[in-house]
Write a protein that holds these residues in place. Structure first.
Motif, PDB file in Angstrom:
ATOM      1  N   GLY A  90      64.799  -5.642  82.816  1.00  0.00           N
ATOM      2  CA  GLY A  90      64.103  -5.951  83.511  1.00  0.00           C
ATOM      3  C   GLY A  90      65.118  -6.676  84.502  1.00  0.00           C
ATOM      4  N   GLU A  91      64.422  -6.700  85.681  1.00  0.00           N
ATOM      5  CA  GLU A  91      65.542  -7.693  86.276  1.00  0.00           C
ATOM      6  C   GLU A  91      65.216  -9.387  86.214  1.00  0.00           C
ATOM      7  N   GLU A  92      64.498 -10.101  85.842  1.00  0.00           N
ATOM      8  CA  GLU A  92      64.282 -10.987  85.202  1.00  0.00           C
ATOM      9  C   GLU A  92      64.424 -11.778  83.779  1.00  0.00           C
ATOM     10  N   GLU A  93      64.881  -9.904  83.249  1.00  0.00           N
ATOM     11  CA  GLU A  93      65.050 -10.211  82.029  1.00  0.00           C
ATOM     12  C   GLU A  93      65.740 -11.431  81.292  1.00  0.00           C
ATOM     13  N   VAL A 105      62.900  -2.012  84.893  1.00  0.00           N
ATOM     14  CA  VAL A 105      61.127  -2.361  85.505  1.00  0.00           C
ATOM     15  C   VAL A 105      62.010  -3.893  86.213  1.00  0.00           C
ATOM     16  N   ASP A 106      61.587  -3.088  87.774  1.00  0.00           N
ATOM     17  CA  ASP A 106      60.918  -4.644  88.963  1.00  0.00           C
ATOM     18  C   ASP A 106      59.689  -5.316  88.933  1.00  0.00           C
ATOM     19  N   PRO A 107      60.355  -5.861  88.581  1.00  0.00           N
ATOM     20  CA  PRO A 107      58.346  -6.995  88.209  1.00  0.00           C
ATOM     21  C   PRO A 107      57.328  -7.407  89.750  1.00  0.00           C
ATOM     22  N   LEU A 108      58.666  -7.375  90.418  1.00  0.00           N
ATOM     23  CA  LEU A 108      57.450  -8.240  91.895  1.00  0.00           C
ATOM     24  C   LEU A 108      59.196  -7.522  92.577  1.00  0.00           C
ATOM     25  N   ASP A 109      58.785  -6.094  93.654  1.00  0.00           N
ATOM     26  CA  ASP A 109      59.944  -5.391  94.426  1.00  0.00           C
ATOM     27  C   ASP A 109      59.204  -6.488  95.941  1.00  0.00           C
ATOM     28  N   GLY A 110      60.105  -7.248  96.184  1.00  0.00           N
ATOM     29  CA  GLY A 110      60.106  -7.604  97.984  1.00  0.00           C
ATOM     30  C   GLY A 110      59.351  -9.614  97.136  1.00  0.00           C
ATOM     31  N   THR A 111      60.474 -10.027  96.986  1.00  0.00           N
ATOM     32  CA  THR A 111      60.259 -11.824  96.247  1.00  0.00           C
ATOM     33  C   THR A 111      59.783 -12.316  97.850  1.00  0.00           C
ATOM     34  N   ASN A 112      60.918 -11.777  98.040  1.00  0.00           N
ATOM     35  CA  ASN A 112      61.283 -12.945  99.762  1.00  0.00           C
ATOM     36  C   ASN A 112      59.824 -12.172 100.485  1.00  0.00           C
ATOM     37  N   ALA A 128      55.357 -15.810  89.503  1.00  0.00           N
ATOM     38  CA  ALA A 128      54.730 -13.819  89.611  1.00  0.00           C
ATOM     39  C   ALA A 128      56.000 -13.060  89.516  1.00  0.00           C
ATOM     40  N   ASP A 129      56.947 -13.186  89.727  1.00  0.00           N
ATOM     41  CA  ASP A 129      58.393 -12.093  88.735  1.00  0.00           C
ATOM     42  C   ASP A 129      57.903 -12.525  87.461  1.00  0.00           C
ATOM     43  N   ARG A 130      58.224 -13.881  87.357  1.00  0.00           N
ATOM     44  CA  ARG A 130      58.303 -14.169  86.015  1.00  0.00           C
ATOM     45  C   ARG A 130      56.991 -13.486  84.784  1.00  0.00           C
TER      46      ARG A 130
END
Ligand code: AMP
Ligand code: MG
Ligand code: MG
Length: 344
Positions: free
Chosen positions: A81-84, A131-138, A58-60
């Motif tokens: 982006g965080e996951e770039e 961009v943080d595409p999904l913050d709070g992954t944990n 989902a982050d990706r």
């Protein structure tokens, strides 16, 4: 020559990107297969203590969607982006994509443009999106879904300008709002309705902080601010949301760990409301494009009451830091002096 673009139009595109990303996060969650991998080596790079830095499908995919939607309209725009570095090569067909939205928050560029009806323009060369595409992954992985958010921040010459926060899982018990956006100097909107917070902090300070272990310095700050009501919650975006919506007085994360993409959207929201977002020494957060500066190495703190922020919160953070710098802070760096509001 770089193109001059309308900022309200850019915000409207970012809202659409966030809503599409939220929809995809929900559908991946529904599959039950999050395909989680560990990004780091399982330890906190700063303290060496065990710590998860997880990335899921989902982050990706969220990041891929946000980049695709924004780049389609603004191919030249700089987006960090965080996951770039690890973004998957998913093909994204915007037209084929089914967007699952609630009737309240239907993607509507015209609604955003009606709310932000101002002629604010900037050359693309002066803009950077974080961009943080999904913050709070944990929290996403552990099922604390109300903490999860999608964060898109816009900075102009390193200074917060606008922000969008999407909540893919609006939880009816905690908060059922799902979209917040702000343009500095113009207004903050929750599910397209303008909000205003005119908040003065009482004697008992309601303060949100991480669900993770609080460091020695962070605990000392709470002592110095006693009496406090500590609200432990996950995710940076959600904690900014709690401050912006008046549910808490302030957010304290006076240690390194967050990055610029955790801070920018929330910074734009809180600043637009007249509040303050700074590091633990009271300095504004600067959103430089230099990767060496992406860590918020002196922490982030935020309050919607600006005078409380500088007279109480910053003073307690700086005092605790000077008493005991703590093992997690940047080694060999001198603690910056306390910045007072009048110095800004
Ligand atoms: P927390 O307040 O602990 O839920 O952290 C808020 C957000 O900041 C997380 O979702 C991460 O995006 C980021 N974050 C905070 N601390 C760290 C850390 N030590 N390492 C990596 N990311 C962090
Ligand atoms: Mg984050
Ligand atoms: Mg993230």
């Amino acid at each position: 020559m770089s193109e001059i673009i309308s900022i309200p139009e850019l915000v409207a595109v970012c809202v659409e990107a966030a809503e599409r990303a939220c929809s995809r996060i929900r559908s991946i969650h529904a599959t039950g297969n999050l395909k989680a991998i560990e990004k780091g080596d399982g330890t906190d790079a700063l303290t060496g203590r065990p710590m998860a830095d997880t990335q899921t499908e989902a982050d990706r995919q969220s990041e891929k969607i946000i980049f695709s939607v924004i780049k389609k309209h603004y191919p030249e725009l700089r987006i960090i982006g965080e996951e770039e570095s690890s973004s998957c090569s998913l093909a994204f067909d915007e037209d084929a994509e089914e967007v699952l939205l609630s009737p309240r928050v239907i993607t509507s560029r015209s609604t955003v443009l009606k709310n932000l009806d101002v002629p604010v323009h900037a050359p693309t060369s002066e803009l950077t999106l974080f961009v943080d595409p999904l913050d709070g992954t944990n929290e996403f992985v552990s099922g604390h879904l109300h903490c999860v958010s999608v964060l898109i921040g816009i900075a102009r010459n390193g200074i917060r300008l606008a922000g969008v926060i999407g909540r893919p899982f609006p939880d009816t018990e905690v908060c059922n709002d799902e979209l917040m956006y702000a343009l500095v100097g113009q207004g903050v909107f929750v599910d397209h309705c303008e909000i205003n917070i005119n908040k003065k902090v009482n004697n008992l300070v309601k303060i949100t902080t991480t669900l993770k272990r609080t460091s020695r310095v962070m605990s000392r700050i709470f002592e110095l601010m006693t009496p406090v009501d500590i609200v432990k919650e996950g995710g940076a975006g959600w904690k900014f949301w709690l401050v912006a919506s008046g549910r808490v007085d302030c957010y304290q994360y006076a240690r390194p760990g967050t990055k610029k993409w955790d801070a920018l959207a929330g910074d734009a929201v809180i600043s637009t409301l007249g509040g303050a977002v700074t590091d633990a020494c009271g300095r504004p957060i600067v959103y430089s494009t230099d990767p060496a500066t992406f860590n918020n190495e002196w922490g982030i703190i935020a309050s919607v009451d600006r005078s409380f922020h500088f007279s109480k919160l910053v003073v307690a953070c700086h005092a605790a830091l000077c008493e005991d710098p703590g093992s997690e802070w940047p080694k060999g760096l001198e603690i910056p002096p306390l910045t007072r509001e009048s110095n800004l």
